[in-house]
Write a protein that holds these residues in place. Structure first.
Motif, PDB file in Angstrom:
ATOM      1  N   TYR A  26       0.809  -1.218   0.000  1.00  0.00           N
ATOM      2  CA  TYR A  26       0.000   0.000   0.000  1.00  0.00           C
ATOM      3  C   TYR A  26       0.841   1.265   0.000  1.00  0.00           C
ATOM      4  O   TYR A  26       0.629   2.153  -0.818  1.00  0.00           O
ATOM      5  CB  TYR A  26      -0.961  -0.017   1.196  1.00  0.00           C
ATOM      6  CG  TYR A  26      -1.820   1.210   1.263  1.00  0.00           C
ATOM      7  CD1 TYR A  26      -2.918   1.353   0.423  1.00  0.00           C
ATOM      8  CD2 TYR A  26      -1.535   2.242   2.150  1.00  0.00           C
ATOM      9  CE1 TYR A  26      -3.704   2.486   0.461  1.00  0.00           C
ATOM     10  CE2 TYR A  26      -2.316   3.377   2.191  1.00  0.00           C
ATOM     11  CZ  TYR A  26      -3.397   3.490   1.356  1.00  0.00           C
ATOM     12  OH  TYR A  26      -4.174   4.619   1.393  1.00  0.00           O
ATOM     13  N   TRP A  27       1.808   1.398   0.913  1.00  0.00           N
ATOM     14  CA  TRP A  27       2.552   2.647   1.028  1.00  0.00           C
ATOM     15  C   TRP A  27       3.412   2.900  -0.203  1.00  0.00           C
ATOM     16  O   TRP A  27       3.621   4.054  -0.585  1.00  0.00           O
ATOM     17  CB  TRP A  27       3.358   2.716   2.324  1.00  0.00           C
ATOM     18  CG  TRP A  27       4.470   1.729   2.442  1.00  0.00           C
ATOM     19  CD1 TRP A  27       4.406   0.475   2.987  1.00  0.00           C
ATOM     20  CD2 TRP A  27       5.820   1.904   2.007  1.00  0.00           C
ATOM     21  NE1 TRP A  27       5.628  -0.138   2.913  1.00  0.00           N
ATOM     22  CE2 TRP A  27       6.520   0.724   2.312  1.00  0.00           C
ATOM     23  CE3 TRP A  27       6.503   2.939   1.390  1.00  0.00           C
ATOM     24  CZ2 TRP A  27       7.863   0.544   2.014  1.00  0.00           C
ATOM     25  CZ3 TRP A  27       7.847   2.762   1.098  1.00  0.00           C
ATOM     26  CH2 TRP A  27       8.506   1.578   1.415  1.00  0.00           C
ATOM     27  N   ILE A  28       3.893   1.853  -0.856  1.00  0.00           N
ATOM     28  CA  ILE A  28       4.650   2.043  -2.096  1.00  0.00           C
ATOM     29  C   ILE A  28       3.716   2.538  -3.207  1.00  0.00           C
ATOM     30  O   ILE A  28       4.049   3.442  -3.972  1.00  0.00           O
ATOM     31  CB  ILE A  28       5.369   0.746  -2.521  1.00  0.00           C
ATOM     32  CG1 ILE A  28       6.465   0.400  -1.507  1.00  0.00           C
ATOM     33  CG2 ILE A  28       5.972   0.887  -3.917  1.00  0.00           C
ATOM     34  CD1 ILE A  28       7.172  -0.922  -1.767  1.00  0.00           C
ATOM     35  N   LEU A  29       2.521   1.952  -3.272  1.00  0.00           N
ATOM     36  CA  LEU A  29       1.537   2.400  -4.259  1.00  0.00           C
ATOM     37  C   LEU A  29       1.131   3.852  -4.011  1.00  0.00           C
ATOM     38  O   LEU A  29       0.924   4.624  -4.958  1.00  0.00           O
ATOM     39  CB  LEU A  29       0.319   1.485  -4.243  1.00  0.00           C
ATOM     40  CG  LEU A  29       0.568   0.062  -4.757  1.00  0.00           C
ATOM     41  CD1 LEU A  29      -0.640  -0.823  -4.474  1.00  0.00           C
ATOM     42  CD2 LEU A  29       0.909   0.069  -6.231  1.00  0.00           C
ATOM     43  N   MET A  30       1.034   4.251  -2.747  1.00  0.00           N
ATOM     44  CA  MET A  30       0.682   5.647  -2.437  1.00  0.00           C
ATOM     45  C   MET A  30       1.800   6.606  -2.841  1.00  0.00           C
ATOM     46  O   MET A  30       1.531   7.718  -3.301  1.00  0.00           O
ATOM     47  CB  MET A  30       0.367   5.807  -0.945  1.00  0.00           C
ATOM     48  CG  MET A  30      -0.979   5.248  -0.543  1.00  0.00           C
ATOM     49  SD  MET A  30      -2.353   6.074  -1.387  1.00  0.00           S
ATOM     50  CE  MET A  30      -2.772   4.899  -2.650  1.00  0.00           C
ATOM     51  N   ILE A  31       3.035   6.186  -2.683  1.00  0.00           N
ATOM     52  CA  ILE A  31       4.157   7.006  -3.160  1.00  0.00           C
ATOM     53  C   ILE A  31       4.028   7.194  -4.669  1.00  0.00           C
ATOM     54  O   ILE A  31       4.227   8.302  -5.200  1.00  0.00           O
ATOM     55  CB  ILE A  31       5.516   6.374  -2.784  1.00  0.00           C
ATOM     56  CG1 ILE A  31       5.741   6.478  -1.283  1.00  0.00           C
ATOM     57  CG2 ILE A  31       6.659   7.025  -3.565  1.00  0.00           C
ATOM     58  CD1 ILE A  31       6.938   5.708  -0.774  1.00  0.00           C
ATOM     59  N   GLY A  32       3.648   6.142  -5.357  1.00  0.00           N
ATOM     60  CA  GLY A  32       3.437   6.233  -6.803  1.00  0.00           C
ATOM     61  C   GLY A  32       2.312   7.185  -7.156  1.00  0.00           C
ATOM     62  O   GLY A  32       2.388   7.922  -8.144  1.00  0.00           O
ATOM     63  N   ARG A  33       1.251   7.192  -6.350  1.00  0.00           N
ATOM     64  CA  ARG A  33       0.147   8.125  -6.608  1.00  0.00           C
ATOM     65  C   ARG A  33       0.591   9.577  -6.420  1.00  0.00           C
ATOM     66  O   ARG A  33       0.219  10.456  -7.185  1.00  0.00           O
ATOM     67  CB  ARG A  33      -1.039   7.828  -5.683  1.00  0.00           C
ATOM     68  CG  ARG A  33      -1.637   6.467  -5.861  1.00  0.00           C
ATOM     69  CD  ARG A  33      -2.159   6.249  -7.230  1.00  0.00           C
ATOM     70  NE  ARG A  33      -3.440   6.931  -7.377  1.00  0.00           N
ATOM     71  CZ  ARG A  33      -4.241   6.775  -8.397  1.00  0.00           C
ATOM     72  NH1 ARG A  33      -3.925   5.953  -9.354  1.00  0.00           N
ATOM     73  NH2 ARG A  33      -5.374   7.422  -8.460  1.00  0.00           N
TER      74      ARG A  33
END
Length: 173
Positions: A26-33
């Motif tokens: 999740y937190w890696i995907l949020m960094i991508g967002r």
């Protein structure tokens, strides 16, 4: 900081956003967002700024020819977006989404393949920008702010564009 540098930062931010799509964290995907959102803001401002400044100040083009170039740019942008959607759909069907062996959260194939194609396209664009584009900073202005337009058509167009862009951001994010 110049406009070419801002275009290069766009490429780097969106490349990093593309890489994050391979992780089921999740937190890696949020960094991508976040990086994708910043990159999108740059996308809708710095490229036009660079080309307008380059055309008017470096090449001494007329405002009419700049308008024609921007019209061609938008047509090409929308046509390539349609083509990219078709290519992306075909890429998704090439290989199923698969966990990378020996990893817990890393995936490849399936829905990550369009991001890999985007990565390649952005990397190529970054190399071309770095080798072929000149840096430009625009021209310094003594005026601290632009006057507000008095024409209601300009205001209406601004509201319509703002609503469209807002809808696109909500749809994308």
């Amino acid at each position: 900081f110049g406009r070419r540098l801002a275009c290069q930062v766009y490429c780097l931010l969106y490349i990093s956003a593309c890489i994050t799509k391979h992780f089921n964290v999740y937190w890696i995907l949020m960094i991508g967002r976040v990086t994708g959102g910043i990159a999108t803001s740059l996308l809708f401002s710095v490229f036009e700024s660079w080309v307008v400044s380059e055309m008017l100040h470096t090449h001494k083009a007329t405002p009419n020819s700049v308008g024609k170039l921007l019209g061609l740019m938008y047509f090409t942008q929308y046509a390539s977006a349609i083509a990219a959607g078709l290519v992306s759909q075909s890429l998704v069907t090439l290989a199923p989404l698969t966990k990378v062996p020996g990893t817990e959260y890393l995936y490849w194939g399936g829905s990550t393949l369009p991001y890999d194609a985007s990565f390649a396209s952005l990397a190529l664009g970054l190399v071309i920008m770095s080798l072929k584009w000149g840096e430009n900073f625009g021209q310094k202005s003594t005026e601290t702010r632009a006057p507000l337009p008095r024409d209601w058509v300009v205001w209406t167009l601004g509201v319509v564009v703002a609503c469209f862009e807002s809808a696109m951001y909500l749809f994308v994010f």
